[in-house]
Design a protein around this motif. Structure first.
Motif, PDB file in Angstrom:
ATOM      1  N   UNK A  49       0.632  -1.171  -0.023  1.00  0.00           N
ATOM      2  CA  UNK A  49      -0.060   0.082  -0.019  1.00  0.00           C
ATOM      3  C   UNK A  49       0.720   1.170   0.099  1.00  0.00           C
ATOM      4  N   UNK A  50       2.135   1.005  -0.170  1.00  0.00           N
ATOM      5  CA  UNK A  50       2.968   2.024  -0.172  1.00  0.00           C
ATOM      6  C   UNK A  50       3.597   2.645  -1.969  1.00  0.00           C
ATOM      7  N   UNK A  51       3.674   1.584  -2.352  1.00  0.00           N
ATOM      8  CA  UNK A  51       3.884   1.898  -3.827  1.00  0.00           C
ATOM      9  C   UNK A  51       5.403   2.494  -4.124  1.00  0.00           C
ATOM     10  N   UNK A  56       5.042   3.402  -7.950  1.00  0.00           N
ATOM     11  CA  UNK A  56       4.495   2.121  -8.651  1.00  0.00           C
ATOM     12  C   UNK A  56       3.041   2.295  -9.171  1.00  0.00           C
ATOM     13  N   UNK A  57       2.556   3.626  -9.356  1.00  0.00           N
ATOM     14  CA  UNK A  57       1.242   3.594 -10.198  1.00  0.00           C
ATOM     15  C   UNK A  57       0.829   2.323 -11.119  1.00  0.00           C
ATOM     16  N   UNK A 279       6.210   8.273 -10.203  1.00  0.00           N
ATOM     17  CA  UNK A 279       5.346   7.394 -11.098  1.00  0.00           C
ATOM     18  C   UNK A 279       5.837   7.528 -12.530  1.00  0.00           C
ATOM     19  N   UNK A 280       6.502   8.523 -12.971  1.00  0.00           N
ATOM     20  CA  UNK A 280       6.526   8.742 -14.391  1.00  0.00           C
ATOM     21  C   UNK A 280       7.290   7.551 -15.116  1.00  0.00           C
ATOM     22  N   UNK A 281       8.389   7.222 -14.554  1.00  0.00           N
ATOM     23  CA  UNK A 281       9.113   5.905 -15.125  1.00  0.00           C
ATOM     24  C   UNK A 281       9.098   4.761 -14.222  1.00  0.00           C
ATOM     25  N   UNK A 410      -0.998   4.522  -1.045  1.00  0.00           N
ATOM     26  CA  UNK A 410      -0.278   4.913  -2.300  1.00  0.00           C
ATOM     27  C   UNK A 410       0.029   3.683  -3.010  1.00  0.00           C
ATOM     28  N   UNK A 411      -1.134   3.026  -2.912  1.00  0.00           N
ATOM     29  CA  UNK A 411      -0.882   1.542  -3.548  1.00  0.00           C
ATOM     30  C   UNK A 411      -0.905   1.581  -5.176  1.00  0.00           C
TER      31      UNK A 411
END
Length: 439
Positions: A49-51, A56-57, A279-281, A410-411
């Motif tokens: 839930x942290x991503x 890591x979207x 999360x861009x890359x 932030x999952x």
């Protein structure tokens, strides 16, 4: 035979060879990750839930991203774009300039981290305006470099002992409706927190010397506060009135984190300069500064850039990320995920008085914990106990907030409904344990 967990061996090596300040939230040494799941060296499974702090979207190790990186690595890994350029960076710039909100013609540049993007955004704003002052939020977080720390509001652990900081940085309070800094309530307040900026330009710093106002649309480390809908339009209007650049720091909120590609879309606000990273890359080190053409082109050649900026593998990963977001409908999936998450957390709020506030925008969601709902006294100890329990039960969950009493979610946007339900179930058990509640 050595039956000792592999993590314990690594911990001893880490303590011997790695700096204490380069700390980790959990003693979990990752072996592999896929989608919204992580496995450690001892094959224990965790729901994430942290991503990677909202990185890591699209999910861990998405096949399209892995394929793009492998393909580029086999061709070439580095030339330095400032020496010998290549196609992927130009294609990525084209894509981002069409995605960043607003009708103005835009241009982009690339560096490696969110902090670097912030540094360059400030450089460009100062260069263009020929002014030096920067206004930021008290609850903002903008990185750990000198300018990043100077702009960041929270002292511990980010600023303590690292001064002196960069000059000409000024702060105003954010629209923290749950704890209004002006002691008012929305909507009768008339969004005074936004109007305060104009007063601030009289009492603290003159607009004639103010280059830019930098804002996280929703503060990350600050506590995931969601502003009233009038807030950012008002701030942007004031900035335009006084010739102050508006910088949207979308490093955490960008690339679908709030259910839109960029958070500023929610308020129909066009920033003069936008920063994005995380999360861009999908975990590759890449950040971008995208701004209005006249602003970005004001800097002389060679004035901005860096050796590793626009790394070809990172740019290929970012192009793949943007394709995945579009092709797999991740913006809508994120909205759906956010609605289910908010519903589940509000159900918990009905049963646990320790939950003072549940707030969010799309899949960017938070719960603020308090010892008493009337006094709103923060509950940081209980917050830590909950995250500790969740980790032990196989759920990675992080806290934030100026008081350390906010749980933030932030999952990955690819988190399944079953994984979400399982995670919320673990959180419910944590609340029962911490509050000694028997439902």
């Amino acid at each position: 035979m050595n039956d000792q967990p592999q993590g314990e061996t690594l911990t001893r090596l880490r303590q011997k060879y790695m700096a204490n300040g380069f700390a980790s939230a959990r003693p979990c040494y990752v072996k592999k990750a896929k989608g919204a799941l992580i496995w450690d060296l001892d094959d224990k499974e965790y729901i994430d839930f942290a991503g990677g702090i909202a990185v890591m979207n699209v999910g861990h190790s998405h096949p399209a991203i892995v394929s793009a990186v492998k393909d580029q690595a086999e061709k070439f890994m580095h030339t330095c774009f400032m020496v010998l350029p290549y196609e992927s960076t130009i294609k990525l710039a084209q894509k981002l300039c069409t995605l960043v909100p607003g009708p103005s013609e835009k241009k982009a540049m690339f560096v490696n981290s969110g902090a670097e993007a912030v540094e360059n955004a400030i450089k460009i704003a100062r260069y263009y305006t020929k002014k030096t002052g920067i206004i930021a939020f008290e609850s903002g977080f903008h990185g750990r470099t000198l300018m990043g720390m100077s702009l960041t509001g929270k002292v511990k652990p980010y600023k303590l002992g690292f001064g002196p900081f960069a000059p000409e940085v000024y702060r105003i309070p954010y629209a923290y409706c749950y704890r209004c800094p002006f002691g008012k309530e929305y909507p009768s307040c008339g969004v005074k927190c936004a109007d305060h900026l104009e007063e601030f330009l009289i009492s603290h710093v003159a607009p004639e010397t103010t280059a830019a106002f930098i804002a996280e649309p929703i503060p990350g480390e600050g506590g995931y506060m969601v502003p009233p809908p009038e807030y950012f339009p008002k701030l942007k209007t004031i900035c335009e009135k006084y010739g102050i650049m508006f910088i949207a720091d979308e490093i955490q909120t960008g690339i679908g984190r709030t259910g839109t590609m960029f958070a500023m879309e929610h308020w129909n606000v066009e920033a003069d300069i936008t920063t994005t990273a995380k999360s861009l890359a999908a975990g590759m080190p890449l950040s971008a500064v995208v701004g209005k053409k006249k602003i970005m082109d004001s800097v002389h050649p060679g004035g901005i850039g860096g050796t590793y900026g626009a790394n070809p593998m990172a740019c290929k990963a970012a192009l793949a990320v943007l394709d995945v977001v579009e092709q797999e409908g991740l913006l809508q999936k994120g909205k759906d995920l956010g609605e289910k998450l908010m519903s589940g957390l509000n159900d918990l709020k009905e049963n646990f008085d320790i939950i003072g506030d549940v707030r969010g925008l799309g899949p960017l969601v938070a719960m603020e914990l308090v010892k008493d709902r009337k006094t709103k006294a923060p509950a940081p100890e209980e917050t830590k106990a909950i995250t500790d329990y969740c980790f032990d039960q196989g759920l990675i969950l992080l806290s934030c907030g100026i008081y350390g009493n906010v749980l933030r979610f932030m999952m990955p946007l690819v988190t399944t409904e079953q994984q979400l339900k399982q995670g919320i179930s673990i959180i419910e058990k944590a609340f029962k344990l911490v509050t000694q509640t028997d439902l």
